[in-house]
Design a protein around this motif. Structure first.
Motif, short mmCIF file in Angstrom:
data_model
loop_
_atom_site.label_atom_id
_atom_site.label_comp_id
_atom_site.label_asym_id
_atom_site.label_seq_id
_atom_site.Cartn_x
_atom_site.Cartn_y
_atom_site.Cartn_z
N SER A 291 1.45 -1.26 0.09
CA SER A 291 0.39 0.01 -0.52
C SER A 291 0.57 1.08 0.13
O SER A 291 0.73 2.13 -0.91
N LEU B 285 1.52 4.45 -2.33
CA LEU B 285 2.22 5.99 -2.60
C LEU B 285 3.59 6.43 -3.00
O LEU B 285 3.53 7.70 -3.05
N TYR C 225 3.76 7.42 -6.67
CA TYR C 225 3.40 8.15 -7.23
C TYR C 225 3.99 8.91 -6.45
O TYR C 225 4.14 10.25 -7.45
N THR D 286 -5.67 15.65 -5.65
CA THR D 286 -5.57 13.41 -4.87
C THR D 286 -5.02 13.36 -3.47
O THR D 286 -5.86 12.80 -2.49
N GLN E 285 -7.42 11.90 -0.48
CA GLN E 285 -6.80 11.03 0.79
C GLN E 285 -6.98 11.43 2.31
O GLN E 285 -7.29 10.64 2.88
N THR F 219 -7.48 9.34 -8.51
CA THR F 219 -7.53 9.62 -6.62
C THR F 219 -8.51 9.16 -5.62
O THR F 219 -8.62 8.37 -4.03
N PHE G 155 -6.17 6.35 -3.58
CA PHE G 155 -5.70 7.42 -3.25
C PHE G 155 -6.77 6.96 -1.53
O PHE G 155 -6.21 7.16 -0.58
N ILE H 223 -6.46 3.69 -0.50
CA ILE H 223 -5.61 3.72 0.55
C ILE H 223 -5.50 3.93 2.27
O ILE H 223 -4.34 3.62 2.28
#
Length: 423
Positions: A237, A241, A244, A270, A274, A326, A329, A332
């Motif tokens: 996970s 990130l 990205y 994005t 999150q 998006t 995330f 995530i």
């Protein structure tokens, strides 16, 4: 007025006066956001940095990767060091080191020097988060501690929303300007710590410097299958990130032809997704519980990643690609803290040392995944989406392994058998 007075371990810590609580909360938020800004704020400068040193944009991604490698290693050492020498001394030394690295980056003569300094800066950056959290634990307990950490986490999540926009603004003075701002902020933090931070860990509560307990924690994690599998969930996970963060500038600017301003807005959008996911997670955990939320979150990330891959293969419009990313995330955010809590659940009284081991392992995994995806995809939407899909599947498979090993029941087999469990 000082921020708080340290209390003996045998005394229940009560919240300090409101001004002290506010100041400590702001200080911790500043420390965490500085570490985040040192990555997100300089993303818009990667292309200009690459041009200046005559390297490719893909090679410039290593400026992010090397910081995260240093951050991973630092998590293992600064916690035990602060237990031995005190929080204030370690924070002052690490902040001074962070500031020195920031200044060195402003005048770095070669790309190799940039990469080397970024790794060292990541080492010191780990202390800002790990020792800062331990400091709060020294001062406060219960609801007061939860409020401080919650606000600091909010600052940490909001920082990526604004950091790229600030970086874009500073680019008019060249790629060194964002690094200069990092140095200024580090200098302000050092002055604040020097003037206002008391020692929170008195000598009688300090522990000898020994990494044997860290090694024991590593062995326990390896021998606890649910925790090991959930650490892999975290690694995959976080890998999404990190992939990205290393690829975003090249993805949006080179392949989607976004301007600097459009890139900053896309990155901020994005980041807001999150943040929303993090707030929703608090509500969902309260109503549904960890064992329900985590599987749904991991499955949701896999579904969103599949949509992203389809969008990449079909050459969808950038706004569609951005929206699906998006969504990834958003999901995530529901995985991060839950997987960490689940991994620590069976590890009993050595949870502090186990947390260092799990943090180090998941961060190294994530950085390796991010490095491979960033270098292989070179910011291309198809290759990037494929990498995200593979990590989402890896996270899902790891969760299934954890469930087969006993996670999700009221008591896991490992927890029942572990002598380190503190019930």
């Amino acid at each position: 007025m000082t921020m708080a007075s340290p209390r003996p371990a045998s005394t229940s810590a009560r919240p300090s006066p409101s001004r002290s609580l506010v100041e400590l909360t702001a200080l911790l938020g500043f420390m965490m956001s500085l570490s985040a800004f040192s990555t997100d704020g300089m993303l818009p400068a990667l292309h200009d940095l690459a041009v200046f040193f005559g390297v490719s944009d893909t090679q410039a991604q290593l400026v992010v990767n090397l910081y995260f490698f240093g951050f991973a290693v630092g998590q293992l050492f600064f916690g035990p060091l602060s237990d031995r020498f005190g929080r204030r001394r370690v924070l002052l030394v690490s902040t001074s080191g962070f500031l020195t690295c920031a200044l060195a980056l402003v005048v770095a003569p070669t790309f190799t020097v940039v990469l080397t300094v970024r790794f060292i800066q990541g080492l010191f950056g780990a202390a800002l988060r790990s020792v800062g959290t331990a400091l709060v634990r020294d001062f406060y307990r219960g609801e007061a501690m939860a409020r401080v950490l919650s606000f600091a986490l909010m600052v940490l999540l909001i920082a990526p929303v604004f950091a790229p926009s600030i970086g874009v603004f500073l680019l008019r003075w060249g790629w060194r300007a964002p690094f200069s701002l990092i140095a200024v902020l580090a200098g302000l933090l050092l002055a604040w710590l020097t003037a206002r931070l008391p020692e929170s860990l008195p000598p009688e509560r300090r522990r000898p410097l020994s990494f044997t307990q860290l090694a024991a924690a590593a062995r326990l994690v390896l021998n606890t299958p649910p925790s090991l599998a959930l650490t892999a969930v975290m690694g995959c996970s976080y890998g999404i990130l990190y992939a990205y963060l290393t690829s975003a500038a090249q993805l949006y600017r080179e392949h989607f032809q976004f301007s600097n301003t459009a890139f900053a807005l896309a990155f901020a959008g994005t980041g807001l997704g999150q943040v929303c996911g993090t707030f929703l997670n608090g509500l969902a955990i309260t109503r549904l519980g960890l064992r329900r939320v985590l599987p749904w979150a991991v499955g949701g990330v896999a579904v969103a990643a599949a949509g992203l891959l389809v969008a990449g293969l079909l050459g969808a419009q950038p706004v569609v690609y951005w929206f699906l990313l998006t969504l990834v995330f958003f999901g995530i955010a529901l995985v991060f803290s839950n997987a960490n809590s689940a991994a620590l659940e069976p590890l009993g009284e050595i949870a502090g040392f186990a947390s260092s081991v799990i943090g180090f392992t998941s961060t190294v995994m994530a950085n390796l995944f991010g490095l491979v995806i960033g270098q292989a995809a070179q910011g291309g939407p198809r290759g990037f989406a494929l990498g995200i899909m593979l990590l989402a599947l890896g996270s899902l498979a790891s969760l299934l392994v954890a469930q087969r090993a006993g996670w999700g029941r009221e008591r896991t087999h490992a927890a029942a058998a572990s002598p380190a469990r503190g019930d």
